[in-house]
Design a protein around this motif. Structure first.
Motif, PDB file in Angstrom:
ATOM      1  N   THR A 252       0.833  -1.207   0.000  1.00  0.00           N
ATOM      2  CA  THR A 252       0.000   0.000   0.000  1.00  0.00           C
ATOM      3  C   THR A 252       0.864   1.251   0.000  1.00  0.00           C
ATOM      4  N   ASN A 253       1.931   1.265   0.791  1.00  0.00           N
ATOM      5  CA  ASN A 253       2.840   2.415   0.776  1.00  0.00           C
ATOM      6  C   ASN A 253       3.472   2.600  -0.604  1.00  0.00           C
ATOM      7  N   TYR A 254       3.873   1.526  -1.213  1.00  0.00           N
ATOM      8  CA  TYR A 254       4.501   1.607  -2.536  1.00  0.00           C
ATOM      9  C   TYR A 254       3.530   2.168  -3.572  1.00  0.00           C
ATOM     10  N   ARG A 255       2.275   1.802  -3.479  1.00  0.00           N
ATOM     11  CA  ARG A 255       1.280   2.287  -4.432  1.00  0.00           C
ATOM     12  C   ARG A 255       0.856   3.721  -4.127  1.00  0.00           C
ATOM     13  N   ASP A 256       0.863   4.114  -2.858  1.00  0.00           N
ATOM     14  CA  ASP A 256       0.514   5.491  -2.508  1.00  0.00           C
ATOM     15  C   ASP A 256       1.628   6.481  -2.846  1.00  0.00           C
ATOM     16  N   LEU A 257       2.810   6.010  -3.164  1.00  0.00           N
ATOM     17  CA  LEU A 257       3.956   6.790  -3.638  1.00  0.00           C
ATOM     18  C   LEU A 257       4.626   7.603  -2.540  1.00  0.00           C
ATOM     19  N   ARG A 258       3.896   8.483  -1.841  1.00  0.00           N
ATOM     20  CA  ARG A 258       4.513   9.427  -0.916  1.00  0.00           C
ATOM     21  C   ARG A 258       3.652   9.609   0.329  1.00  0.00           C
ATOM     22  N   ALA A 259       4.288  10.169   1.358  1.00  0.00           N
ATOM     23  CA  ALA A 259       3.573  10.496   2.595  1.00  0.00           C
ATOM     24  C   ALA A 259       4.404  11.488   3.396  1.00  0.00           C
ATOM     25  N   GLY A 260       3.717  12.277   4.216  1.00  0.00           N
ATOM     26  CA  GLY A 260       4.407  13.166   5.147  1.00  0.00           C
ATOM     27  C   GLY A 260       4.966  12.382   6.316  1.00  0.00           C
ATOM     28  N   VAL A 261       6.085  12.848   6.871  1.00  0.00           N
ATOM     29  CA  VAL A 261       6.808  12.130   7.923  1.00  0.00           C
ATOM     30  C   VAL A 261       7.039  13.062   9.098  1.00  0.00           C
ATOM     31  N   ARG A 262       6.793  12.564  10.292  1.00  0.00           N
ATOM     32  CA  ARG A 262       7.204  13.207  11.545  1.00  0.00           C
ATOM     33  C   ARG A 262       7.729  12.099  12.445  1.00  0.00           C
ATOM     34  N   LEU A 263       9.027  12.151  12.707  1.00  0.00           N
ATOM     35  CA  LEU A 263       9.689  11.037  13.395  1.00  0.00           C
ATOM     36  C   LEU A 263      10.520  11.573  14.546  1.00  0.00           C
ATOM     37  N   THR A 264      10.507  10.829  15.660  1.00  0.00           N
ATOM     38  CA  THR A 264      11.302  11.150  16.839  1.00  0.00           C
ATOM     39  C   THR A 264      12.102   9.921  17.223  1.00  0.00           C
ATOM     40  N   ALA A 265      13.414  10.114  17.418  1.00  0.00           N
ATOM     41  CA  ALA A 265      14.304   9.021  17.825  1.00  0.00           C
ATOM     42  C   ALA A 265      15.034   9.439  19.089  1.00  0.00           C
ATOM     43  N   GLY A 266      15.038   8.564  20.096  1.00  0.00           N
ATOM     44  CA  GLY A 266      15.688   8.881  21.351  1.00  0.00           C
ATOM     45  C   GLY A 266      14.774   9.656  22.280  1.00  0.00           C
ATOM     46  N   THR A 267      15.292   9.962  23.454  1.00  0.00           N
ATOM     47  CA  THR A 267      14.517  10.675  24.472  1.00  0.00           C
ATOM     48  C   THR A 267      15.378  11.753  25.109  1.00  0.00           C
ATOM     49  N   GLY A 268      14.711  12.701  25.749  1.00  0.00           N
ATOM     50  CA  GLY A 268      15.403  13.723  26.516  1.00  0.00           C
ATOM     51  C   GLY A 268      16.340  14.569  25.680  1.00  0.00           C
ATOM     52  N   ALA A 269      17.521  14.839  26.249  1.00  0.00           N
ATOM     53  CA  ALA A 269      18.497  15.690  25.577  1.00  0.00           C
ATOM     54  C   ALA A 269      19.130  15.003  24.375  1.00  0.00           C
ATOM     55  N   GLU A 270      18.945  13.690  24.235  1.00  0.00           N
ATOM     56  CA  GLU A 270      19.493  12.953  23.092  1.00  0.00           C
ATOM     57  C   GLU A 270      18.472  12.783  21.972  1.00  0.00           C
TER      58      GLU A 270
END
Length: 568
Positions: A168-186
């Motif tokens: 489904t992602n491949y057929r939808d081509l694109r999407a907006g992204v909001r990603l968070t990795a880690g916690t706190g000051a890192e």
């Protein structure tokens, strides 16, 4: 008339007519003593007797100030001083004494409330308010959400939907992204878009843990271009749809950093065929809403990175709707820590890669007859022009991002450039192609004016010493391809990638293969070469921008100077 008055006991009173010329019947008044109408304040109903019609007398409204009464209408006047007061007719009952109205009687005026009763009412209302507040507090403290179903194994339909998410992602081509990795000051935060059809990601990297990677990022599965901006605000925002054209660097993401596993996750969320059914350990955990979409929360392994063997991959929590569309994903990635990804399925603009990654997308097609003729006449056009001033932009590797300037002579088949590496600002490299040989020499940065990002053209006259054979790298291949453009190209492999614009000039971007290299010619409508691009070993595009014109005549290389042989 006198006799009639004597018999009836009434006398005539003249009455004026409001209209002249009209006769008005004379008004006859009784000589009997008139009945006095009690004042309005004394007219109270007498107990045991209903009010009669005589008591209900409409009060005469007072005249409106400033307005005179109409002609013929008597105006009430006050009794003159000394006038006799009219006596109450005999036999009329005396006025009833004033009695207070019972409480609650509607009189049209503000109600009169006895002080004791008001205090009682206020106390009752206060008691009711206290009881209601206590009941509300007890209800809030004792409230709990309705219990949900306990986790369970996936149904057949849920397994099918989960297996179809990447398709489904491949057929939808694109999407907006909001990603968070880690916690706190890192914590590292990324905002932007992913294009699974190219594939390409375009992100703004921020957050307190971004470090030297703060700025704009464009990446393919094989190359990462970073435009660092240490002065950017910590909170990222969606990057501009048209990316800036300068300061991009080919970057090698550090081992153990957060960006590498995050990019692998984004690219791994699309596939051109369904996945195998989820293992028996996959679980359904909840059902909730995400942006007005009803979704199921499923626990299942993440897709394995390409080339990973064996595939021990961590589990993730997938928020999947009824159409097998992924809205959210949470997991703990090695090297990145806890990762939370949100996809905006409606924010899906067409992305424009930077020039080093191929430029904006087009619609490749075969050449038209006119375009093929322009390509065939290109060698003669270049020989007629003689030469051009060139500007070099060549991201050849994570530690080799070159900028340069110089000249190319098609009539003499030689070239001379000054090149700077963004990773070594204190050094300049002079590049010389002459007599079928490629040589180089290193000189101090002060020898060449300009900056490391925009070096000036090389010094003249050409230094006579210090030249060595140039390695057979992509820089040598690019300059050699510019000199070999005077040789007829094989048009059978050529195709038009797109139309574009360079320095305000409309061009056709034509891709072809020559001497085993993948090249792109940017040809204007007159058939002149305006840019030459070479596909590098680092999966980027190195560029030579050419401005046709006169070039200085260079001295021939000294006899016996060794160099790398290049084609003629």
């Amino acid at each position: 008339m006198v006799a009639l008055t004597a018999l009836t006991g009434r006398r005539e009173r003249p009455c004026s007519s409001p209209r002249a010329g009209k006769s008005v019947q004379p008004r006859v008044e009784s000589s009997a003593r008139p009945r006095r109408t009690p004042p309005e304040s004394d007219r109270r109903p007498v107990a045991g007797r209903p009010p009669d019609a005589a008591d209900q007398v409409d009060p005469e409204p007072p005249p409106t100030p400033g307005r005179s009464a109409p002609a013929g209408v008597p105006t009430p006047t006050a009794a003159p001083p000394g006038a006799r007061r009219r006596r109450t007719p005999r036999g009329s009952p005396p006025p009833a004494p004033h009695r207070p109205l019972p409480d609650g009687t509607q009189t049209g005026q503000l109600p009169r409330v006895v002080t004791g009763r008001r205090r009682t009412i206020l106390m009752v209302l206060a008691a009711v308010a206290l009881v209601s507040a206590a009941a509300l507090v007890v209800g809030l403290l004792s409230w709990a959400p309705e219990p949900t179903d306990p986790p369970r194994a996936l149904t057949v339909e849920e397994r099918t939907r989960l297996a179809a998410v990447r398709v489904t992602n491949y057929r939808d081509l694109r999407a907006g992204v909001r990603l968070t990795a880690g916690t706190g000051a890192e914590r590292t935060e990324l905002v932007g878009w992913v294009d699974w059809s190219r594939p390409l990601v375009y992100l703004d990297v921020g957050g307190p843990g971004a470090g030297t990677e703060r700025g704009l990022l464009q990446a393919t599965p094989s190359a990462v271009m970073l435009r660092p901006d240490p002065a950017a605000v910590p909170t990222p925002a969606p990057p501009p749809l048209v990316p800036p054209g300068d300061r991009w660097r080919l970057t090698a993401l550090p081992a153990g950093g957060r960006l590498a596993p995050v990019l692998d996750l984004l690219f791994g969320l699309a596939a051109d065929r369904p996945d195998a059914p989820a293992p028996d350990t996959a679980r359904w955990t909840a059902r909730t809403d995400v942006e007005a979409e009803r979704v199921d929360v499923l626990e299942a392994p993440l897709p394995a990175p390409s080339g990973a063997s064996p595939p021990p991959v961590p589990d993730g929590r997938w928020w999947v709707d009824g159409d097998a569309r992924l809205h959210r994903l949470e997991a703990r990635l090695p090297g990145a820590g806890p990762v939370s990804l949100q996809l905006n399925r409606t924010d899906r603009p067409t992305l424009r890669p930077v020039d080093a990654l191929g430029g904006r997308p087009g619609a490749p097609r075969t050449l038209t007859t006119a375009e093929r003729h322009r390509l065939e006449r290109l060698p003669a056009r270049l020989r007629g022009v003689g030469g051009a001033t060139v500007t070099l932009t060549a991201p050849l590797g994570p530690g080799t991002n070159l900028q340069g300037a110089g000249w190319v002579s098609w009539s003499r088949r030689d070239a001379y450039l000054a090149v700077a590496d963004l990773g070594g600002p204190g050094r300049r490299t002079l590049v010389r192609h002459d007599a079928g040989r490629a040589t180089r020499t290193d000189v101090p940065a002060a020898t060449v004016p300009g900056t490391v990002e925009a070096p000036a053209r090389p010094p003249l006259p050409v230094p006579a010493r210090g030249w060595r054979a140039a390695p057979a790298d992509d820089l040598t291949a690019l300059v050699d391809a510019a000199l070999r453009a005077t040789t007829a190209a094989r048009t059978g492999t050529a195709r038009r990638i797109r139309g574009d614009s360079l320095a305000g000039t409309s061009v056709d971007v034509v891709e072809l293969r020559a001497s085993g290299a993948q090249l792109r010619y940017w040809l204007d409508r007159s058939g002149l070469l305006r840019r030459l691009e070479l596909r590098t070993r680092a999966h980027t595009w190195a560029q030579l921008d050419l401005t046709p014109g006169s070039v200085p005549r260079l001295a021939a290389a000294p006899p016996g100077t060794s160099g790398t042989s290049i084609g003629r």
